[in-house]
Design an enzyme around this catalytic site. Structure first.
Site, PDB file in Angstrom:
ATOM      1  N   CYS A  35       0.843  -1.202   0.000  1.00 38.69           N
ATOM      2  CA  CYS A  35       0.000   0.000   0.000  1.00 38.69           C
ATOM      3  C   CYS A  35       0.879   1.254   0.000  1.00 38.69           C
ATOM      4  O   CYS A  35       1.988   1.254   0.531  1.00 38.69           O
ATOM      5  CB  CYS A  35      -0.910   0.006   1.229  1.00 38.69           C
ATOM      6  SG  CYS A  35      -2.103   1.376   1.223  1.00 38.69           S
ATOM      7  N   ASP A  77       0.341   3.776   1.670  1.00 42.77           N
ATOM      8  CA  ASP A  77       0.272   4.366   3.012  1.00 42.77           C
ATOM      9  C   ASP A  77       1.663   4.702   3.549  1.00 42.77           C
ATOM     10  O   ASP A  77       2.551   3.854   3.557  1.00 42.77           O
ATOM     11  CB  ASP A  77      -0.429   3.366   3.954  1.00 42.77           C
ATOM     12  CG  ASP A  77      -0.836   4.009   5.261  1.00 42.77           C
ATOM     13  OD1 ASP A  77       0.045   4.574   5.950  1.00 42.77           O
ATOM     14  OD2 ASP A  77      -2.027   3.947   5.608  1.00 42.77           O
ATOM     15  N   ARG A  97       2.784   5.017   6.393  1.00 42.28           N
ATOM     16  CA  ARG A  97       3.222   4.307   7.607  1.00 42.28           C
ATOM     17  C   ARG A  97       3.755   2.909   7.319  1.00 42.28           C
ATOM     18  O   ARG A  97       4.319   2.260   8.198  1.00 42.28           O
ATOM     19  CB  ARG A  97       2.045   4.196   8.594  1.00 42.28           C
ATOM     20  CG  ARG A  97       1.488   5.545   9.005  1.00 42.28           C
ATOM     21  CD  ARG A  97       0.130   5.390   9.643  1.00 42.28           C
ATOM     22  NE  ARG A  97      -0.863   4.861   8.703  1.00 42.28           N
ATOM     23  CZ  ARG A  97      -2.131   4.597   9.018  1.00 42.28           C
ATOM     24  NH1 ARG A  97      -2.557   4.802  10.238  1.00 42.28           N
ATOM     25  NH2 ARG A  97      -2.964   4.116   8.103  1.00 42.28           N
ATOM     26  N   HIS A 139      -2.186  -4.086   4.960  1.00 38.85           N
ATOM     27  CA  HIS A 139      -1.931  -3.642   6.340  1.00 38.85           C
ATOM     28  C   HIS A 139      -3.242  -3.309   7.022  1.00 38.85           C
ATOM     29  O   HIS A 139      -4.172  -2.796   6.393  1.00 38.85           O
ATOM     30  CB  HIS A 139      -0.988  -2.433   6.349  1.00 38.85           C
ATOM     31  CG  HIS A 139      -1.590  -1.182   5.765  1.00 38.85           C
ATOM     32  ND1 HIS A 139      -2.112  -0.166   6.543  1.00 38.85           N
ATOM     33  CD2 HIS A 139      -1.790  -0.800   4.486  1.00 38.85           C
ATOM     34  CE1 HIS A 139      -2.575   0.791   5.757  1.00 38.85           C
ATOM     35  NE2 HIS A 139      -2.404   0.435   4.503  1.00 38.85           N
ATOM     36  N   CYS A 168      -6.016   0.109   6.967  1.00 43.82           N
ATOM     37  CA  CYS A 168      -5.841   0.593   5.594  1.00 43.82           C
ATOM     38  C   CYS A 168      -7.014   1.503   5.205  1.00 43.82           C
ATOM     39  O   CYS A 168      -8.162   1.061   5.160  1.00 43.82           O
ATOM     40  CB  CYS A 168      -5.741  -0.577   4.615  1.00 43.82           C
ATOM     41  SG  CYS A 168      -5.407  -0.050   2.914  1.00 43.82           S
TER      42      CYS A 168
HETATM   43 CO    CO Z   1      -3.490   1.127   2.932  1.00 43.36          CO
END
Ligand code: CO
Length: 208
Positions: free
Chosen positions: A41, A43, A45, A97, A100
């Protein structure tokens, strides 16, 4: 400039690498031979290399919203084709994750504009697994399970491609579904049994 610290960081990082091995970047410039393709992803993090403790040159990385492998997405399909047929990676990982935002958005009725067709792929995952998901009363657990099932379905999308089916025949290559737990920082192998999942249906996807 606001981003000056990045260039300072980069200078320190490159100097550190050079101190440890004066030919470090020279070796990197010669080419790449990663054994792993990682699809994760976007993302911020969920860092790919850092959480796996991998170095430059070790992982071929593709990231998008909710670690998707849509069959008609030229971007992810190009990455898979290049990694499998040219770089000859041995391990193909789809890593989702928990927490998400992309999966969360797909669970909520809202017009997300350009993201609608992208998130619809996740809604289709929900539809395929609606019996299991609707049976989970705890919303947080249902959300977590959809994240896991989404990883599973994206792995299946990889198995549907000609490039991976050819590679399966020619050499040792495996597909893995993982989830990163943001709360603990731990990586979880979902240990998905694709032979069992595709047991009765693989024939309709076989193209090589
Ligand atoms: Co995500």
């Amino acid at each position: 400039m606001e981003l000056n610290h990045i260039f300072t960081n980069n200078q320190r990082w490159s100097e550190k690498k050079n101190r440890a091995d004066k030919d470090y970047f020279l070796k990197l410039s010669k080419g790449q031979h990663p054994k792993i393709l990682y699809i994760g992803c976007s993302d911020s993090r969920v860092t790919a290399e850092e959480m796996m403790g991998m170095e430059p040159g070790e992982v071929f990385v593709h990231r998008n919203i909710a670690n998707m492998v849509p069959n008609t997405d030229l971007n992810v399909m190009s990455v898979i084709n290049y990694a499998v047929s040219y770089l000859k990676v041995q391990h193909v990982v789809v890593c989702g994750h928990y927490c998400c935002g992309g999966v969360k958005a797909a669970m909520e009725p809202a017009d997300m504009g350009l993201l609608n067709p992208w998130l619809r792929n996740i809604r289709d995952v929900y539809r395929i697994h609606q019996d299991e998901l609707n049976g989970i009363t705890d919303e947080e657990l249902r959300y977590k399970r959809l994240i896991e099932l989404n990883v599973q379905e994206q792995c299946v999308n990889i198995i549907k491609t000609a490039v991976i089916q050819r590679a399966f025949k020619e050499r040792s290559v495996r597909v893995y579904g993982w989830v990163f737990d943001i709360r603990s920082g731990r990586l979880i192998d979902l240990k998905i049994d694709f032979d069992r999942i595709l047991n009765q249906i693989m024939e309709i996807y076989r193209i090589t």
